[in-house]
Design an enzyme around this catalytic site. Sequence first.
Site, mmCIF file in Angstrom:
data_model
loop_
_atom_site.group_PDB
_atom_site.id
_atom_site.type_symbol
_atom_site.label_atom_id
_atom_site.label_comp_id
_atom_site.label_asym_id
_atom_site.label_seq_id
_atom_site.Cartn_x
_atom_site.Cartn_y
_atom_site.Cartn_z
ATOM 1 N N ASP A 37 -6.831 2.668 7.943
ATOM 2 C CA ASP A 37 -5.854 1.623 8.258
ATOM 3 C C ASP A 37 -5.831 1.364 9.762
ATOM 4 O O ASP A 37 -5.887 2.299 10.558
ATOM 5 C CB ASP A 37 -4.463 2.071 7.773
ATOM 6 C CG ASP A 37 -3.384 1.040 8.074
ATOM 7 O OD1 ASP A 37 -3.645 -0.165 7.883
ATOM 8 O OD2 ASP A 37 -2.285 1.430 8.516
ATOM 9 N N ASP A 45 -4.231 -6.924 10.538
ATOM 10 C CA ASP A 45 -3.790 -5.879 9.624
ATOM 11 C C ASP A 45 -4.821 -5.701 8.521
ATOM 12 O O ASP A 45 -4.951 -6.562 7.650
ATOM 13 C CB ASP A 45 -2.411 -6.242 9.060
ATOM 14 C CG ASP A 45 -1.789 -5.104 8.274
ATOM 15 O OD1 ASP A 45 -2.523 -4.174 7.892
ATOM 16 O OD2 ASP A 45 -0.571 -5.156 8.035
#
Length: 431
Positions: A315, A117
């Site tokens: 992201d 992440d």
Amino acid sequence: MKSLHLSLFFFIFLSFSQHGLARSNHYCNLPSDKASTLKVFHVSSPCSPFKPKKMSWEESVIQTLIEDKARSQYLTSLVARKSVAPVAWARQLIQSPTYIVRVNVGTPPQTFLMALDTSSDAAWLPCNGCQGCGSSLFAPDKSTSFKGVACGTPQCQQVLNSGCLQNSCTFNQTYGGSTIAAALSQDTIALAQDPVPDYVFGCIQTTTGASVPPQGLLGMGRGPLSLLSQTQTLYQSTFSYCLPSFRSSNFSGSLRLGPVAQSKKMPYTQLLQNPKRPSLYYVNLIGIKVGRKTVDIPPQALAFNPNTGAGTVIDSGTVYTRLVISAYTAMRDEFRSRMGSANVTSLGGFDTCYSVPITIPTITFMFQGMNLTLQQDNFMLRSTSTSIACLAMASVPENGLNIIANMQQQNHRVLFDIPNNRIGIARETCT
Ligand SMILES: *[C@@H]1O[C@H](CO)[C@@H](O)[C@H](O)[C@H]1NC(C)=O
Ligand SMILES: *[C@@H]1O[C@H](CO)[C@@H](O)[C@H](O)[C@H]1NC(C)=O
Ligand SMILES: *[C@@H]1O[C@H](CO)[C@@H](O)[C@H](O)[C@H]1NC(C)=O
Ligand SMILES: *[C@@H]1O[C@H](CO)[C@@H](O)[C@H](O)[C@H]1NC(C)=O
């Protein structure tokens, strides 16, 4: 040290067959050719241990959009010095891992498929005795190199909402719709062929909700306790990935850690740091072109603002790019106007779909110093069974974050070069 693989997953609807490792397939088990490069696989690759839940194409698109919306709200809720954010969405929403990396933890090693992440810092793992975790649990008592982190240590001061239980540092945080209570711990972890001793991570004791990845999470963000911070001497805050398209036949990509193996020539844009959301990778998106036309977008829709946290982030965990509504509408209207009289339909949160053949213009994201022209595969989502095709981007409220998501990054090398304060993006067929 046996070489490790990285398994990367895109699609979300995984039923987690816990701890199943890759099927015996020669290609899946090839060692990585470089010490700090890990192989990346798609969830539906023969190398993946996770089996996607059976759904129709339409159902899967709708489900992904719901999860994406939850993630976009989660990223917006990340505010400096406040890791326990208000949970503004339904707790039952699953925010599934998008990419998973195979990590060995402890001595002798216990293997976990941890979610990667780029918008989180700390790492955490479900540990023995955890309430609310799945069945893949780390057993600290079976590792000779495991230790707790004492209260009052510098590491304990880096986690927010820390507490002290029998002189062991504990912390609480939220992730998506979940809460996590963990004991701060240290052990050796190994990525590719590189062991990292005394890696600090949270050993999860209690979790609620369904957002916590079943085999833990490895934070690749910019803040303290992230992989970058803890491997500073080994990898010098530099990594790149190539995310495979879910349509590619090999389904594999790569994660390269450290500056040595990186491409030397690629277009770059400046990396910005926003004190409001210090973990996130902000870039300066200055415009969008549809075909050759620069779309008329109000400047404040894209502007970087350290006071409000507004701007554009890259992201790894969001699937479809999100733009604030004025930017999205301007781009979409220009896109639609190219389609002449073809009738627009919608699907879930996608409002620009066509069920007839159309001629698709290019879309270019104009970053400061770098124009990124996307291939159709990066922004048109096509049904596997019908002729429907949708513009695969969506809007967020005007005060939200613009998010350049992973579908738009597929088959590109994305280099996070923190020492030089820049992100490089170049087209590459992931292998
Ligand atoms: C963390 O949450 C648990 C309950 O889940 C609570 O008992 C504990 O006091 C909390 N710790 C901190 C440091 O807030
Ligand atoms: C898939 O990977 C294998 C092994 O690296 C390679 O030989 C083959 O050409 C690849 N196929 C495609 C379509 O890229
Ligand atoms: C669009 O839909 C309308 C109403 O269903 C139909 O009459 C028209 O022919 C369609 N246009 C095209 C270009 O298919
Ligand atoms: C990007 O495209 C715009 C408009 O076509 C052009 O003016 C600009 O110079 C380009 N930027 C770069 C870095 O190539």
